[in-house]
Design a protein around this motif. Sequence first.
Motif, PDB file in Angstrom:
ATOM      1  N   PRO A 194       0.808  -1.220   0.000  1.00 41.15           N
ATOM      2  CA  PRO A 194       0.000   0.000   0.000  1.00 41.15           C
ATOM      3  C   PRO A 194       0.839   1.266   0.000  1.00 41.15           C
ATOM      4  CG  PRO A 194      -0.842  -1.585   1.596  1.00 41.15           C
ATOM      5  CD  PRO A 194       0.458  -2.122   1.106  1.00 41.15           C
ATOM      6  N   SER A 195       2.049   1.201   0.583  1.00 35.86           N
ATOM      7  CA  SER A 195       2.873   2.399   0.700  1.00 35.86           C
ATOM      8  C   SER A 195       3.300   2.955  -0.651  1.00 35.86           C
ATOM      9  CB  SER A 195       4.121   2.104   1.549  1.00 35.86           C
ATOM     10  OG  SER A 195       4.859   1.052   0.955  1.00 35.86           O
ATOM     11  N   HIS A 196       3.356   2.116  -1.684  1.00 38.60           N
ATOM     12  CA  HIS A 196       3.831   2.575  -2.983  1.00 38.60           C
ATOM     13  C   HIS A 196       2.814   2.338  -4.093  1.00 38.60           C
ATOM     14  CE1 HIS A 196       8.083   2.036  -1.251  1.00 38.60           C
ATOM     15  NE2 HIS A 196       7.775   3.305  -1.261  1.00 38.60           N
ATOM     16  N   ARG A 197       1.677   1.752  -3.787  1.00 34.60           N
ATOM     17  CA  ARG A 197       0.711   1.389  -4.817  1.00 34.60           C
ATOM     18  C   ARG A 197       0.194   2.607  -5.578  1.00 34.60           C
ATOM     19  NH1 ARG A 197      -4.013  -1.316  -2.159  1.00 34.60           N
ATOM     20  NH2 ARG A 197      -2.466  -2.933  -1.712  1.00 34.60           N
ATOM     21  N   SER A 198       0.036   3.731  -4.877  1.00 30.67           N
ATOM     22  CA  SER A 198      -0.552   4.917  -5.510  1.00 30.67           C
ATOM     23  C   SER A 198       0.483   5.897  -6.054  1.00 30.67           C
ATOM     24  CB  SER A 198      -1.450   5.641  -4.495  1.00 30.67           C
ATOM     25  OG  SER A 198      -0.670   6.061  -3.387  1.00 30.67           O
ATOM     26  N   ILE A 199       1.780   5.590  -5.869  1.00 28.26           N
ATOM     27  CA  ILE A 199       2.825   6.512  -6.309  1.00 28.26           C
ATOM     28  C   ILE A 199       3.348   6.058  -7.664  1.00 28.26           C
ATOM     29  CG2 ILE A 199       5.039   7.572  -5.743  1.00 28.26           C
ATOM     30  CD1 ILE A 199       4.414   7.041  -2.810  1.00 28.26           C
ATOM     31  N   ARG A 200       2.984   6.787  -8.673  1.00 27.92           N
ATOM     32  CA  ARG A 200       3.339   6.389 -10.033  1.00 27.92           C
ATOM     33  C   ARG A 200       4.834   6.570 -10.302  1.00 27.92           C
ATOM     34  NH1 ARG A 200      -0.629   9.613 -13.908  1.00 27.92           N
ATOM     35  NH2 ARG A 200       0.161  11.313 -12.603  1.00 27.92           N
ATOM     36  N   PRO A 201       5.396   5.782 -11.226  1.00 26.09           N
ATOM     37  CA  PRO A 201       6.792   5.973 -11.609  1.00 26.09           C
ATOM     38  C   PRO A 201       7.032   7.405 -12.080  1.00 26.09           C
ATOM     39  CG  PRO A 201       5.979   3.904 -12.491  1.00 26.09           C
ATOM     40  CD  PRO A 201       4.794   4.621 -11.906  1.00 26.09           C
ATOM     41  N   ALA A 202       8.197   7.939 -11.753  1.00 28.20           N
ATOM     42  CA  ALA A 202       8.529   9.314 -12.132  1.00 28.20           C
ATOM     43  C   ALA A 202      10.025   9.421 -12.369  1.00 28.20           C
ATOM     44  CB  ALA A 202       8.086  10.280 -11.035  1.00 28.20           C
ATOM     45  N   GLY A 203      10.405  10.445 -13.091  1.00 35.32           N
ATOM     46  CA  GLY A 203      11.812  10.662 -13.397  1.00 35.32           C
ATOM     47  C   GLY A 203      11.917  11.494 -14.658  1.00 35.32           C
ATOM     48  N   THR A 204      13.090  11.499 -15.260  1.00 31.66           N
ATOM     49  CA  THR A 204      13.337  12.270 -16.476  1.00 31.66           C
ATOM     50  C   THR A 204      13.620  11.329 -17.635  1.00 31.66           C
ATOM     51  OG1 THR A 204      14.221  14.123 -15.180  1.00 31.66           O
ATOM     52  CG2 THR A 204      14.793  14.049 -17.521  1.00 31.66           C
ATOM     53  N   ILE A 205      12.920  11.538 -18.733  1.00 38.00           N
ATOM     54  CA  ILE A 205      13.094  10.698 -19.914  1.00 38.00           C
ATOM     55  C   ILE A 205      14.570  10.707 -20.336  1.00 38.00           C
ATOM     56  CG2 ILE A 205      12.485  10.372 -22.344  1.00 38.00           C
ATOM     57  CD1 ILE A 205      10.231   9.750 -20.388  1.00 38.00           C
ATOM     58  N   GLY A 206      15.077   9.542 -20.630  1.00 35.94           N
ATOM     59  CA  GLY A 206      16.487   9.405 -20.991  1.00 35.94           C
ATOM     60  C   GLY A 206      17.285   8.829 -19.845  1.00 35.94           C
ATOM     61  N   TYR A 207      16.948   9.248 -18.625  1.00 37.13           N
ATOM     62  CA  TYR A 207      17.592   8.715 -17.426  1.00 37.13           C
ATOM     63  C   TYR A 207      16.700   7.674 -16.738  1.00 37.13           C
ATOM     64  CZ  TYR A 207      20.404  13.031 -17.776  1.00 37.13           C
ATOM     65  OH  TYR A 207      21.217  14.051 -18.200  1.00 37.13           O
ATOM     66  N   LEU A 208      15.425   7.707 -17.038  1.00 36.14           N
ATOM     67  CA  LEU A 208      14.438   6.869 -16.345  1.00 36.14           C
ATOM     68  C   LEU A 208      14.624   5.393 -16.707  1.00 36.14           C
ATOM     69  CD1 LEU A 208      11.902   6.820 -14.524  1.00 36.14           C
ATOM     70  CD2 LEU A 208      10.533   7.178 -16.584  1.00 36.14           C
ATOM     71  N   ASP A 209      14.663   4.554 -15.701  1.00 38.14           N
ATOM     72  CA  ASP A 209      14.814   3.109 -15.881  1.00 38.14           C
ATOM     73  C   ASP A 209      13.611   2.545 -16.639  1.00 38.14           C
ATOM     74  OD1 ASP A 209      15.179   0.382 -15.657  1.00 38.14           O
ATOM     75  OD2 ASP A 209      15.045   0.340 -13.461  1.00 38.14           O
ATOM     76  N   PRO A 210      13.822   1.926 -17.818  1.00 37.17           N
ATOM     77  CA  PRO A 210      12.688   1.362 -18.567  1.00 37.17           C
ATOM     78  C   PRO A 210      12.002   0.222 -17.838  1.00 37.17           C
ATOM     79  CG  PRO A 210      14.783   0.745 -19.586  1.00 37.17           C
ATOM     80  CD  PRO A 210      15.098   1.774 -18.543  1.00 37.17           C
ATOM     81  N   ALA A 211      12.682  -0.360 -16.845  1.00 37.74           N
ATOM     82  CA  ALA A 211      12.059  -1.440 -16.068  1.00 37.74           C
ATOM     83  C   ALA A 211      11.120  -0.908 -14.990  1.00 37.74           C
ATOM     84  CB  ALA A 211      13.141  -2.303 -15.416  1.00 37.74           C
ATOM     85  N   TYR A 212      11.173   0.390 -14.743  1.00 43.40           N
ATOM     86  CA  TYR A 212      10.321   1.006 -13.715  1.00 43.40           C
ATOM     87  C   TYR A 212       9.004   1.405 -14.377  1.00 43.40           C
ATOM     88  CZ  TYR A 212       9.151   4.221  -9.830  1.00 43.40           C
ATOM     89  OH  TYR A 212       8.537   4.872  -8.773  1.00 43.40           O
ATOM     90  N   THR A 213       8.127   0.430 -14.553  1.00 43.64           N
ATOM     91  CA  THR A 213       6.892   0.622 -15.316  1.00 43.64           C
ATOM     92  C   THR A 213       5.655   0.760 -14.451  1.00 43.64           C
ATOM     93  OG1 THR A 213       6.709  -1.793 -15.506  1.00 43.64           O
ATOM     94  CG2 THR A 213       7.783  -0.606 -17.334  1.00 43.64           C
ATOM     95  N   LYS A 214       5.751   0.388 -13.190  1.00 45.87           N
ATOM     96  CA  LYS A 214       4.615   0.507 -12.279  1.00 45.87           C
ATOM     97  C   LYS A 214       5.135   0.685 -10.858  1.00 45.87           C
ATOM     98  CE  LYS A 214       4.042  -4.544 -12.017  1.00 45.87           C
ATOM     99  NZ  LYS A 214       3.073  -5.660 -12.126  1.00 45.87           N
ATOM    100  N   PRO A 215       4.287   1.147  -9.942  1.00 47.67           N
ATOM    101  CA  PRO A 215       4.756   1.438  -8.587  1.00 47.67           C
ATOM    102  C   PRO A 215       5.496   0.292  -7.920  1.00 47.67           C
ATOM    103  CG  PRO A 215       2.570   2.342  -8.899  1.00 47.67           C
ATOM    104  CD  PRO A 215       2.873   1.545 -10.139  1.00 47.67           C
ATOM    105  N   SER A 216       5.061  -0.936  -8.149  1.00 45.68           N
ATOM    106  CA  SER A 216       5.685  -2.081  -7.479  1.00 45.68           C
ATOM    107  C   SER A 216       7.096  -2.367  -7.995  1.00 45.68           C
ATOM    108  CB  SER A 216       4.816  -3.327  -7.641  1.00 45.68           C
ATOM    109  OG  SER A 216       4.671  -3.666  -9.005  1.00 45.68           O
ATOM    110  N   LYS A 217       7.506  -1.715  -9.077  1.00 42.74           N
ATOM    111  CA  LYS A 217       8.844  -1.914  -9.623  1.00 42.74           C
ATOM    112  C   LYS A 217       9.862  -0.939  -9.025  1.00 42.74           C
ATOM    113  CE  LYS A 217       7.717  -5.137 -12.631  1.00 42.74           C
ATOM    114  NZ  LYS A 217       8.288  -6.501 -12.553  1.00 42.74           N
ATOM    115  N   LEU A 218       9.441  -0.167  -8.034  1.00 39.14           N
ATOM    116  CA  LEU A 218      10.367   0.747  -7.370  1.00 39.14           C
ATOM    117  C   LEU A 218      11.522  -0.038  -6.762  1.00 39.14           C
ATOM    118  CD1 LEU A 218      10.959   3.662  -6.331  1.00 39.14           C
ATOM    119  CD2 LEU A 218       9.761   2.997  -4.240  1.00 39.14           C
TER     120      LEU A 218
END
Length: 366
Positions: free
Chosen positions: A187-211
């Motif tokens: 629950p602590s991360h379920r509502s926090i969407r992936p964020a970052g800057t395009i180009g640096y952002l990890d392509p594997a970070y596609t959903k909150p649970s991938k943090l």
Amino acid sequence: MMKEFEYKELEKATENFSQSRLIGKGSHGCVYKGMLEEDGKIIAIKKQSLGLQKIEDNSKLENEVSVLSSLPENSFIVNFLGTSRHDGSSKNETFLIMEYLPNGTLYQMLHAQNNILPNWPKRAQIAIQVAKAIQFLHQAKPSSIVHRDIKSANILFDSNWNPKLADLGLALRMKNDCENHDDDDSPSHRSIRPAGTIGYLDPAYTKPSKLSTKNDVFSFGVLLLEIMSSRKAIDVSKSPVSIVDWATKLIEEGRALEICDKRMHVPWYMEATIKNMLSIATRCVSPKKISRPSIEEVVMEMENVIIEPIRFPLWNILRGLTLLRRKRKRCRNHCSIITTNSVTKTCAQHERKLLLREILADKVTE
């Protein structure tokens, strides 16, 4: 200890947040340079961006205050001084006060026209210091902090040109050891969407649970490639547009040194160091998170195979070689009298030991 600044004090310090005092601008906030009336100290003041002010969204600044206030002071992270709050007639604002870093960003250093470029040892130093900043966050207690926006624009330089990691507005503290459970949907991360800057952002970070802390490792790998090449993370004027796609292809083809900034000559004594840096970067940007090193491993490897070698000044090497030539001449004279294979071998071993001892002696006395 975090200090609460009076809003009127900040108004005076920035001449009522004059545009002439604006030193930085992003999607989440604007940064102003200010001088405190009381002691003349120069500070940096971060306030909400206009867009966030309109929707009265204080979450990014509040999050940054929460993260920074939970951390001890560290020489690789921008120093947090305190906060200020202003209850206006129609809005409530939060202000974040930090140390003022006068020498701009790493992005400006690498990409601004007519700028003084960092030499190769300095680039290696910048890389290791940024890695240590990330390591500090990942080793935070009671749980790791993921920065989520590692990029050259968020690396600032102090008066001694030491880099510091800034802008923790997107940072998240890990919960329930999420970095070891990719499918954890806590629950602590379920509502926090992936964020970052395009180009640096990890392509594997596609959903909150991938943090994961490996998200930052990917971003650091991109940054490392940028430091070596002075090429932007995403550049639509080039093909391929992604620095990762471009650099990894060259490395796979055995053309790693072609990645290096063309404006800077690569001396022979830096080639091994540069190749090691590029090898680390390649592993950091691996599509598979399990193949990426931890930031602790990155720091350890960089200290062992990058920083130590470049601490040998060139004059030390030349001095050692001069001494070696003198000793070789003496050894040759001796070997001309006793020419057995065993003695020749002994002399060669003596030469190598002498050179190593001489260089190490110089290193110890620096």
